[in-house]
Scaffold this active site. Structure first.
Site, PDB file in Angstrom:
ATOM      1  N   ARG A  76      -6.784   6.674  11.139  1.00 25.51           N
ATOM      2  CA  ARG A  76      -5.808   5.704  11.646  1.00 25.51           C
ATOM      3  C   ARG A  76      -6.186   5.155  13.013  1.00 25.51           C
ATOM      4  O   ARG A  76      -7.023   5.719  13.713  1.00 25.51           O
ATOM      5  CB  ARG A  76      -4.424   6.354  11.723  1.00 25.51           C
ATOM      6  CG  ARG A  76      -3.891   6.664  10.317  1.00 25.51           C
ATOM      7  CD  ARG A  76      -2.449   7.070  10.289  1.00 25.51           C
ATOM      8  NE  ARG A  76      -2.012   7.268   8.925  1.00 25.51           N
ATOM      9  CZ  ARG A  76      -1.066   6.552   8.305  1.00 25.51           C
ATOM     10  NH1 ARG A  76      -0.452   5.587   8.943  1.00 25.51           N
ATOM     11  NH2 ARG A  76      -0.747   6.799   7.064  1.00 25.51           N
ATOM     12  N   TYR A  82      -2.256  16.573  14.171  1.00 27.74           N
ATOM     13  CA  TYR A  82      -2.344  15.278  13.479  1.00 27.74           C
ATOM     14  C   TYR A  82      -1.123  14.415  13.811  1.00 27.74           C
ATOM     15  O   TYR A  82       0.024  14.901  13.733  1.00 27.74           O
ATOM     16  CB  TYR A  82      -2.446  15.464  11.954  1.00 27.74           C
ATOM     17  CG  TYR A  82      -2.168  14.150  11.244  1.00 27.74           C
ATOM     18  CD1 TYR A  82      -3.115  13.122  11.270  1.00 27.74           C
ATOM     19  CD2 TYR A  82      -0.945  13.908  10.621  1.00 27.74           C
ATOM     20  CE1 TYR A  82      -2.833  11.891  10.690  1.00 27.74           C
ATOM     21  CE2 TYR A  82      -0.668  12.689  10.031  1.00 27.74           C
ATOM     22  CZ  TYR A  82      -1.616  11.682  10.071  1.00 27.74           C
ATOM     23  OH  TYR A  82      -1.334  10.465   9.508  1.00 27.74           O
ATOM     24  N   CYS A 102       1.445   2.259   1.434  1.00 26.13           N
ATOM     25  CA  CYS A 102       1.722   1.299   0.350  1.00 26.13           C
ATOM     26  C   CYS A 102       1.908  -0.119   0.866  1.00 26.13           C
ATOM     27  O   CYS A 102       2.453  -0.974   0.162  1.00 26.13           O
ATOM     28  CB  CYS A 102       2.948   1.737  -0.441  1.00 26.13           C
ATOM     29  SG  CYS A 102       2.631   3.200  -1.442  1.00 26.13           S
ATOM     30  N   SER A 135       4.527   5.701   2.250  1.00 28.08           N
ATOM     31  CA  SER A 135       3.349   5.773   3.107  1.00 28.08           C
ATOM     32  C   SER A 135       2.114   5.216   2.399  1.00 28.08           C
ATOM     33  O   SER A 135       1.891   5.487   1.221  1.00 28.08           O
ATOM     34  CB  SER A 135       3.092   7.237   3.494  1.00 28.08           C
ATOM     35  OG  SER A 135       4.238   7.759   4.123  1.00 28.08           O
ATOM     36  N   HIS A 147      12.618   3.777   6.911  1.00 31.21           N
ATOM     37  CA  HIS A 147      11.154   3.702   6.892  1.00 31.21           C
ATOM     38  C   HIS A 147      10.754   2.286   6.464  1.00 31.21           C
ATOM     39  O   HIS A 147      10.311   2.067   5.337  1.00 31.21           O
ATOM     40  CB  HIS A 147      10.631   4.754   5.898  1.00 31.21           C
ATOM     41  CG  HIS A 147       9.151   4.979   5.958  1.00 31.21           C
ATOM     42  ND1 HIS A 147       8.466   5.639   4.956  1.00 31.21           N
ATOM     43  CD2 HIS A 147       8.215   4.664   6.891  1.00 31.21           C
ATOM     44  CE1 HIS A 147       7.184   5.715   5.268  1.00 31.21           C
ATOM     45  NE2 HIS A 147       6.998   5.131   6.436  1.00 31.21           N
ATOM     46  N   LYS A 206       8.147  10.037  13.019  1.00 36.07           N
ATOM     47  CA  LYS A 206       8.900  10.480  11.844  1.00 36.07           C
ATOM     48  C   LYS A 206       9.951  11.534  12.204  1.00 36.07           C
ATOM     49  O   LYS A 206      11.070  11.507  11.698  1.00 36.07           O
ATOM     50  CB  LYS A 206       7.944  11.012  10.756  1.00 36.07           C
ATOM     51  CG  LYS A 206       6.973   9.943  10.232  1.00 36.07           C
ATOM     52  CD  LYS A 206       7.699   8.751   9.732  1.00 36.07           C
ATOM     53  CE  LYS A 206       6.923   7.484   9.470  1.00 36.07           C
ATOM     54  NZ  LYS A 206       5.752   7.413   8.697  1.00 36.07           N
ATOM     55  N   ARG A 210       0.204  14.315   7.130  1.00 37.07           N
ATOM     56  CA  ARG A 210       1.470  15.042   7.184  1.00 37.07           C
ATOM     57  C   ARG A 210       1.465  16.136   6.123  1.00 37.07           C
ATOM     58  O   ARG A 210       0.892  15.981   5.045  1.00 37.07           O
ATOM     59  CB  ARG A 210       2.639  14.087   6.921  1.00 37.07           C
ATOM     60  CG  ARG A 210       2.975  13.187   8.103  1.00 37.07           C
ATOM     61  CD  ARG A 210       4.178  12.312   7.796  1.00 37.07           C
ATOM     62  NE  ARG A 210       3.890  11.373   6.750  1.00 37.07           N
ATOM     63  CZ  ARG A 210       4.269  11.492   5.486  1.00 37.07           C
ATOM     64  NH1 ARG A 210       5.008  12.515   5.106  1.00 37.07           N
ATOM     65  NH2 ARG A 210       3.936  10.593   4.600  1.00 37.07           N
ATOM     66  N   ASP A 268       6.851   0.084  10.659  1.00 38.23           N
ATOM     67  CA  ASP A 268       7.061   1.394  10.018  1.00 38.23           C
ATOM     68  C   ASP A 268       8.515   1.859  10.051  1.00 38.23           C
ATOM     69  O   ASP A 268       8.958   2.538   9.136  1.00 38.23           O
ATOM     70  CB  ASP A 268       6.178   2.449  10.703  1.00 38.23           C
ATOM     71  CG  ASP A 268       5.979   3.708   9.859  1.00 38.23           C
ATOM     72  OD1 ASP A 268       5.615   3.577   8.667  1.00 38.23           O
ATOM     73  OD2 ASP A 268       6.198   4.823  10.360  1.00 38.23           O
TER      74      ASP A 268
HETATM   75  P1  GTP Z   1       1.900   4.158   6.440  1.00 35.20           P
HETATM   76  O1  GTP Z   1       1.337   3.846   7.797  1.00 35.20           O
HETATM   77  O2  GTP Z   1       1.337   5.407   5.855  1.00 35.20           O
HETATM   78  O3  GTP Z   1       3.399   4.156   6.432  1.00 35.20           O
HETATM   79  O4  GTP Z   1       1.343   3.006   5.434  1.00 35.20           O
HETATM   80  P2  GTP Z   1       1.742   1.483   5.207  1.00 35.20           P
HETATM   81  O5  GTP Z   1       2.877   1.397   4.256  1.00 35.20           O
HETATM   82  O6  GTP Z   1       1.882   0.792   6.494  1.00 35.20           O
HETATM   83  O7  GTP Z   1       0.466   0.920   4.405  1.00 35.20           O
HETATM   84  P3  GTP Z   1      -0.717  -0.048   4.874  1.00 35.20           P
HETATM   85  O8  GTP Z   1      -0.240  -1.438   5.171  1.00 35.20           O
HETATM   86  O9  GTP Z   1      -1.509   0.620   5.914  1.00 35.20           O
HETATM   87  O10 GTP Z   1      -1.566  -0.132   3.536  1.00 35.20           O
HETATM   88  C1  GTP Z   1      -2.104   0.985   2.902  1.00 35.20           C
HETATM   89  C2  GTP Z   1      -3.123   0.612   1.893  1.00 35.20           C
HETATM   90  O11 GTP Z   1      -2.591  -0.332   0.947  1.00 35.20           O
HETATM   91  C3  GTP Z   1      -4.354  -0.049   2.480  1.00 35.20           C
HETATM   92  O12 GTP Z   1      -5.494   0.507   1.866  1.00 35.20           O
HETATM   93  C4  GTP Z   1      -4.225  -1.494   2.120  1.00 35.20           C
HETATM   94  O13 GTP Z   1      -5.470  -2.113   1.992  1.00 35.20           O
HETATM   95  C5  GTP Z   1      -3.447  -1.450   0.804  1.00 35.20           C
HETATM   96  N1  GTP Z   1      -2.620  -2.662   0.628  1.00 35.20           N
HETATM   97  C6  GTP Z   1      -1.729  -3.168   1.506  1.00 35.20           C
HETATM   98  N2  GTP Z   1      -1.160  -4.309   1.043  1.00 35.20           N
HETATM   99  C7  GTP Z   1      -1.710  -4.542  -0.159  1.00 35.20           C
HETATM  100  C8  GTP Z   1      -1.529  -5.565  -1.156  1.00 35.20           C
HETATM  101  O14 GTP Z   1      -0.750  -6.505  -0.997  1.00 35.20           O
HETATM  102  N3  GTP Z   1      -2.276  -5.439  -2.293  1.00 35.20           N
HETATM  103  C9  GTP Z   1      -3.140  -4.397  -2.489  1.00 35.20           C
HETATM  104  N4  GTP Z   1      -3.816  -4.372  -3.635  1.00 35.20           N
HETATM  105  N5  GTP Z   1      -3.345  -3.423  -1.574  1.00 35.20           N
HETATM  106  C10 GTP Z   1      -2.638  -3.489  -0.430  1.00 35.20           C
HETATM  107  C1  SPV Z   2       3.436   7.608   7.044  1.00 36.39           C
HETATM  108  O1  SPV Z   2       2.846   8.525   6.461  1.00 36.39           O
HETATM  109  O2  SPV Z   2       4.433   7.017   6.550  1.00 36.39           O
HETATM  110  C2  SPV Z   2       2.943   7.137   8.356  1.00 36.39           C
HETATM  111  C3  SPV Z   2       1.920   7.913   9.010  1.00 36.39           C
HETATM  112  O3  SPV Z   2       3.438   6.161   8.886  1.00 36.39           O
HETATM  113  S1  SPV Z   2       2.527   9.336   9.757  1.00 36.39           S
HETATM  114  O4  SPV Z   2       2.861   9.007  11.128  1.00 36.39           O
HETATM  115  O5  SPV Z   2       1.493  10.315   9.636  1.00 36.39           O
HETATM  116  O6  SPV Z   2       3.748   9.761   9.079  1.00 36.39           O
HETATM  117 MN    MN Z   3       4.913   5.170   7.572  1.00 38.49          MN
END
Ligand code: GTP
Ligand code: SPV
Ligand code: MN
Length: 589
Positions: free
Chosen positions: A373, A199, A252, A250, A228, A208, A71, A279
């Site tokens: 992704r 993207y 996290c 994002s 979110h 979003k 983004r 999400d």
């Molecule tokens: P968006 O799709 O961008 O909104 O991201 P998200 O919030 O869904 O994050 P996602 O679950 O994909 O995790 C992102 C990164 O954080 C990955 O590299 C995971 O491995 C890492 N991660 C997730 N949960 C944990 C956790 O409990 N501990 C640690 N150390 N890393 C984590």
């Molecule tokens: C985020 O960045 O919070 C996502 C991926 O879930 S995107 O759809 O690119 O915003």
């Molecule tokens: Mn997201």
């Protein structure tokens, strides 16, 4: 091909055809046959690559332009009549200036190309909370991805009938020119226009653009919240399922937490977890005064790197069929995909995410882009909740905020009451990630994880949160978590992932007044004995370290929040300023 007699839709589509001048127009009907034909066409042009259909049935690889992999917040706009309604955290331009600028860019942008009309629904089609929209696009990747992420096709047109109440979106890849890239929301017109990007986060408009930026504005007017947040059901050994919604910025950990697998000992005792969404949550106050959360999406657009059998087996299983991967590495040996930390054996005969020959040497170049992704239907997920399609959603017992903080924020704490909880959300801060372009690892304030997604003035949004909670006694309790505290070597102290259930257990016990807590300057903290660390590699000393409040760091935090609040031109609700003063007072006494 899909069809409708809805004159408002037909007139609007005609106007867009006149603007973009496509060679042909294709209405997306949602049928398998049409999708298959589009996949074939996209494979023919190279827009998609068909993967090994024995190992990954229905799976394809897509690469976006190297300048277009996340983004772009700097080119994302909220265009409404008055700048003060967009607020200081959004880019703004007057619609009278933005529309002509965009029309010029869209003018003839689909010459020699097909225009696909995608009717889509956010939420269960025909349910009282569903909202309908159209995305007109020249990208088959967008069509196929929208068909995974949302409900599309004739059933949406049928449910819309002749109502003029729909979201109008147009998208064109044009030349993927980053200098003329725009992702623009017009909340007052329910209109979305994105151009010069291909993207996902910029162009899958149901996500979003609609479900957060436009929907948060609708929610403010109609009295609900678009957030979110992941939605997760936690089933205890008594068989009771309790729901939490959690907002993390994002990349996290939302998708990971949404698909959590309880630790072995917990499973033995009968704990289970159910994914409702990963999400986005649309939250309404029910007649019973509880907060009911529904996931308007139909798929996951999840971060690939780091996903593996240990960290998130449910996500991995989800990607094994009917998935579009973007910007991951291609294993030429068997036409499968690979990304960092999928396993310890990167393919030696491969193409990296750019499509260049790659020998698996991760030290020199990455195989997959850090924001690569997978796009998969939620119904692929082994732990999808039986309530996922319940149009009313699920009742929330707790709301959880969280971010990536190496220091400062403890593993978990509870807010004292609703207003304090809204304050805790408003001061969220997190280290930036690869999900958006720009520097990675810088701490920035990201209130409710909505900084890039709130479609109106952030301070009005906080007021809306205060009001929504004030209206009901049955609102959920609010918590904050941080899985990312590091030790002196920069290593994460808390094991995270499945072990996060130990923290959820405490949160749910607190939500049902089932356990005591300690009063601290920032809110309620767990007594160390109440976080179960049996069977994990963590000492009690380390646990109390994770729960420790460093008053000096928090005093710096207070100063930083004061500066942050000062940016909102006097619009920060008095309740939140009072909370900040209370925090400062607590730290000094
Ligand atoms: P968006 O799709 O961008 O909104 O991201 P998200 O919030 O869904 O994050 P996602 O679950 O994909 O995790 C992102 C990164 O954080 C990955 O590299 C995971 O491995 C890492 N991660 C997730 N949960 C944990 C956790 O409990 N501990 C640690 N150390 N890393 C984590
Ligand atoms: C985020 O960045 O919070 C996502 C991926 O879930 S995107 O759809 O690119 O915003
Ligand atoms: Mn997201």
């Amino acid at each position: 091909m899909a069809s409708t007699n809805n004159q408002a839709v037909l007139d609007w589509v005609d106007e867009q055809i006149a603007l973009m001048q496509p060679e042909k127009v294709v209405w997306i009907d949602g049928s398998k046959a049409q999708q298959e034909q589009l996949r074939e066409e996209a494979c023919h042009t190279g827009e998609l690559h068909k993967l090994n259909q024995e190992k990954l049935p229905g799976c394809y690889l897509h690469r976006s332009d190297p300048n277009d992999v996340a983004r772009v917040e700097s080119r994302t706009f909220i265009c409404c009549d008055k700048q003060e309604n967009a607020g200081p955290t959004n880019n703004w331009m007057h619609p009278d200036e933005m529309y002509p600028k965009l029309r010029k860019l869209f003018n003839g942008s689909m010459k020699d190309k097909a225009l696909y009309v995608i009717p889509y629904s956010m939420g269960v089609v025909g349910s009282p909370f569903a909202k309908y929209g159209f995305e007109l696009t020249d990208s088959i990747y967008v069509v196929l991805s929208m068909a995974i992420m949302t409900r599309v096709g004739q059933e949406v047109l049928d449910a819309l009938g002749d109502s003029p109440d729909f979201i109008k979106g147009i998208h064109s890849n044009k030349d993927i020119n980053p200098d003329e890239r725009y992702i623009v929301q017009f909340p007052e017109d329910n209109t979305i226009m994105s151009i010069n990007s291909g993207y996902g986060g910029n162009v899958l408009q149901g996500k979003k653009c609609f479900s957060l930026r436009i929907a948060s504005h609708l929610g403010k007017q109609e009295g609900w919240l678009a957030e979110h947040m992941l939605i997760l059901g936690v089933q205890n050994p008594k068989g009771e399922v309790r729901y939490i919604a959690a907002a993390f910025p994002s990349a996290c950990g939302k998708t990971n937490l949404a698909m959590i697998i309880p630790p072995a000992g917990y499973q033995k005792d009968g704990w289970k977890a159910w994914c409702v969404g990963d999400d986005i949550a649309w939250i309404r106050t029910g007649e019973d005064g509880r907060f009911w959360a529904a996931n308007p999406e139909y798929g996951f657009f999840g971060v690939a790197p780091g996903t593996n059998v240990e960290s998130n087996p449910n996500a991995l299983a989800t990607t094994h069929k009917d998935t579009i991967f973007i910007n991951v590495a291609l294993n030429l040996q068997d036409d499968t995909v690979w990304w960092e930390k999928l396993d310890k054996k990167p393919p030696e005969n491969a193409l990296d995410w750019l499509g260049n020959p790659w020998n698996g040497d991760c030290a020199t170049t990455k195989g997959a882009h850090p924001n690569s992704r997978f796009t998969s239907p939620i119904t692929n997920c082994p732990c999808v909740s039986p309530e996922f399609e319940n149009p009313q959603g699920v009742p929330l017992s707790a709301i959880v905020f969280g971010g990536r903080r190496a220091k400062t924020a403890p593993l978990v704490y509870q807010s004292r009451d609703w207003n304090h909880g809204v304050f805790v959300g408003s001061i969220m801060a997190s280290e930036t990630t690869a999900a958006s372009t720009g520097k990675v690892g810088v701490v920035r304030r990201d209130p409710m994880a909505m900084l890039p997604f709130c479609g109106y003035h952030m301070a009005d949004y906080w007021q809306h949160w205060l009001d929504t909670g004030k209206a009901t006694e049955n609102r959920p309790k609010i918590f904050n978590v941080n899985w990312f505290r590091t030790d002196e070597n920069g290593e994460f102290i808390w094991p995270g992932f499945g072990e996060n259930l130990r923290v959820l257990e405490w949160i749910l016990r607190r939500a049902f007044d089932d356990v005591d807590a300690q009063v601290s300057p920032i809110g309620y903290l767990p007594n160390t004995k109440d976080i179960n660390i049996e069977g994990i590699d963590l000492t009690e000393e380390q646990l109390s370290g994770l729960l420790n409040i460093d008053k000096d760091l928090w005093k710096e935090e207070v100063e930083n929040i004061r500066e942050f609040y000062a940016d909102f031109n006097g619009k920060v609700p008095a309740e939140l300023w009072a909370q900040l003063e209370q925090l400062e007072h607590n730290l000094n006494s």
